[in-house]
Write an enzyme that holds these catalytic residues in place. Structure first.
Site: not given
Length: 328
Positions: A80-81, A128-129, A146, A152, A241
Site C-alpha cells: 500500500k506504500d 483516507r482514514r 505518526r 500509537r 497512495c
C-alpha cells in the site's frame, strides 16, 4: 550474488517483522541464509504529516536506491506504500498471499467508532482514514499522528487519545498483545487502501535466475490479480497512495469483485463503485453490467485485472472523483 541473500528493509519493528516472514520462507525455498539489511527511508526520519510530505514513494525511494546500488539483493515493501509507477531496472518478483486487509479501531473500553462521544480524540495520519472517521462519526476530533504501532497503542492506553485506527495486518504481523479493545471495520462498509494487507517483494531486472525462481515460489496469483486491479484504480485516478480513496478486490465464485471509493477530505462526500468481472481465457466479461467485453492481450490475467481497475477508475472520474482528489 554471494551465498548469503541480503534483504533490504525499513528499520521499523513492523517492517522488520514482515521482512522476517519473507526471509524465513525464502531460506526454506533456497536453502541459503537470508540477512536483513536495515535501511532508513525518508518516511522514517521526516516526522511531518504524511499529507504534507506526500505519499509518492516516501517509504520506498531510499530502499530502491540501495537495491539499484547493490547494497542488497531484494526488498520487502508494504504494497500500500508503493507508487504505482515501477522504476526502470526494478521488478515486483513476488506478491505473497495477503493477510487481513481490514482496518481496526483500538479503544480502551471497546466503544465502537460510531458510538464515541462528541469530542473524543481519534488518531490517524492517513487522509483516507481521516475522511472515513469524519464520515462515520462527525462529532469526534481527528488527531493527525505518526509513529509505530506500539507508540500509537500507548497513546490510547495513557488516555492521550480515545482511539486509533490501525491496519489489522500490522497488528497480526507484529503479534501485538494489548489489553486494549478492538473493533474490526468490515470491508463492505469501510474499504481500505489499494494493496493493504499485501507485501511486495522487489528485485532488479538483472537479478540471477535462481533468485528470481525462488522468489516466484513466494508469489500468490490470487493476491497479485486482486492488488493489480486495486492499484490500477489508483493509477487511473492519477492520485498518490496517500489520497483519500480506497479499493479492495477479491476473487469469488462469481469472478473478481472490486469495491472502490473516493472521499472528500471532510468525509462529506463519498463516490462508490462496486462491480464484479469474470476473468476468463484472457477476457474480462462484466458480470451483469450489459456493457460488453474488453479483450485482454493473450490470456494474461494481470492485464485483464489492470483493464478492470482502470475501467473502475474511469467510472469514478465520470462521477466527479477528480474534484475530491489532490494531484501529485
Amino acid at each position: 550474488m554471494s551465498t548469503v541473500i541480503r534483504l533490504g528493509t525499513r528499520r521499523s519493528a513492523l517492517a522488520q517483522a514482515q521482512s522476517g516472514h519473507v526471509a524465513a520462507a525464502l531460506e526454506e525455498i533456497s536453502g541459503r541464509p537470508v540477512q536483513l539489511v536495515p535501511i532508513v527511508s525518508e518516511g522514517d526520519t521526516n516526522r511531518a504529516s504524511l499529507s504534507e510530505i506526500g505519499g509518492q514513494g516516501v517509504f520506498a525511494t531510499r530502499l530502491r536506491e540501495a537495491l539499484l546500488r547493490g547494497e542488497c539483493d531484494l526488498l520487502v515493501h508494504s504494497l500500500k506504500d508503493l507508487p504505482t509507477a515501477q522504476p526502470t531496472g526494478l521488478v515486483i518478483a513476488a506478491t505473497p498471499k495477503r493477510v487481513d486487509a481490514r482496518d481496526v479501531v483500538i479503544t480502551r473500553d471497546g466503544t465502537g467508532l460510531a458510538e464515541l462521544p462528541a469530542g473524543s480524540r481519534v488518531g490517524t495520519g492517513a487522509p483516507r482514514r481521516i475522511a472515513q472517521v469524519r464520515r462515520r462519526n462527525p462529532e469526534v476530533e481527528v488527531v493527525d499522528i505518526r509513529g509505530n504501532v506500539d507508540s500509537r497503542l500507548e497513546r490510547v492506553a495513557s488516555g492521550d487519545l480515545d482511539a486509533v485506527i490501525l491496519a489489522a495486518a500490522g497488528l497480526s504481523r507484529l503479534g501485538a498483545d494489548s489489553p486494549l479493545r478492538r473493533e474490526d471495520l468490515e470491508l463492505a462498509d469501510w474499504p481500505t487502501a489499494p494493496g493493504q494487507g499485501a507485501l511486495a517483494v522487489e528485485t532488479t531486472e538483472s537479478a540471477p535466475d535462481d533468485l528470481r525462481g525462488w522468489l516466484a515460489e513466494l508469489d500468490d496469483e490470487a493476491t497479485r490479480i486482486a492488488v493489480t486491479a486495486e492499484r490500477a484504480v489508483l493509477s487511473g485516478l492519477d492520485a498518490g497512495c496517500q489520497a483519500p480513496m480506497a479499493a479492495h478486490a477479491v476473487q469469488t465464485d462469481a469472478g473478481l469483485h472490486l469495491q472502490a471509493a473516493v472521499f472528500s477530505p471532510d468525509g462529506g462526500r463519498r463516490l462508490d463503485i462496486d462491480v464484479t468481472e469474470i476473468l476468463d481465457e484472457g477476457y474480462i466479461r462484466r458480470n451483469g453490467s450489459g456493457n460488453g467485453a474488453d479483450a485482454a492481450d493473450g490470456a494474461d490475467p494481470m492485464h485483464a485485472a489492470r483493464v478492470f481497475g482502470m475501467s473502475a477508475a474511469h467510472r469514478l472520474l465520470e462521477q466527479g472523483a477528480a474534484d475530491l482528489l489532490p494531484r501529485e
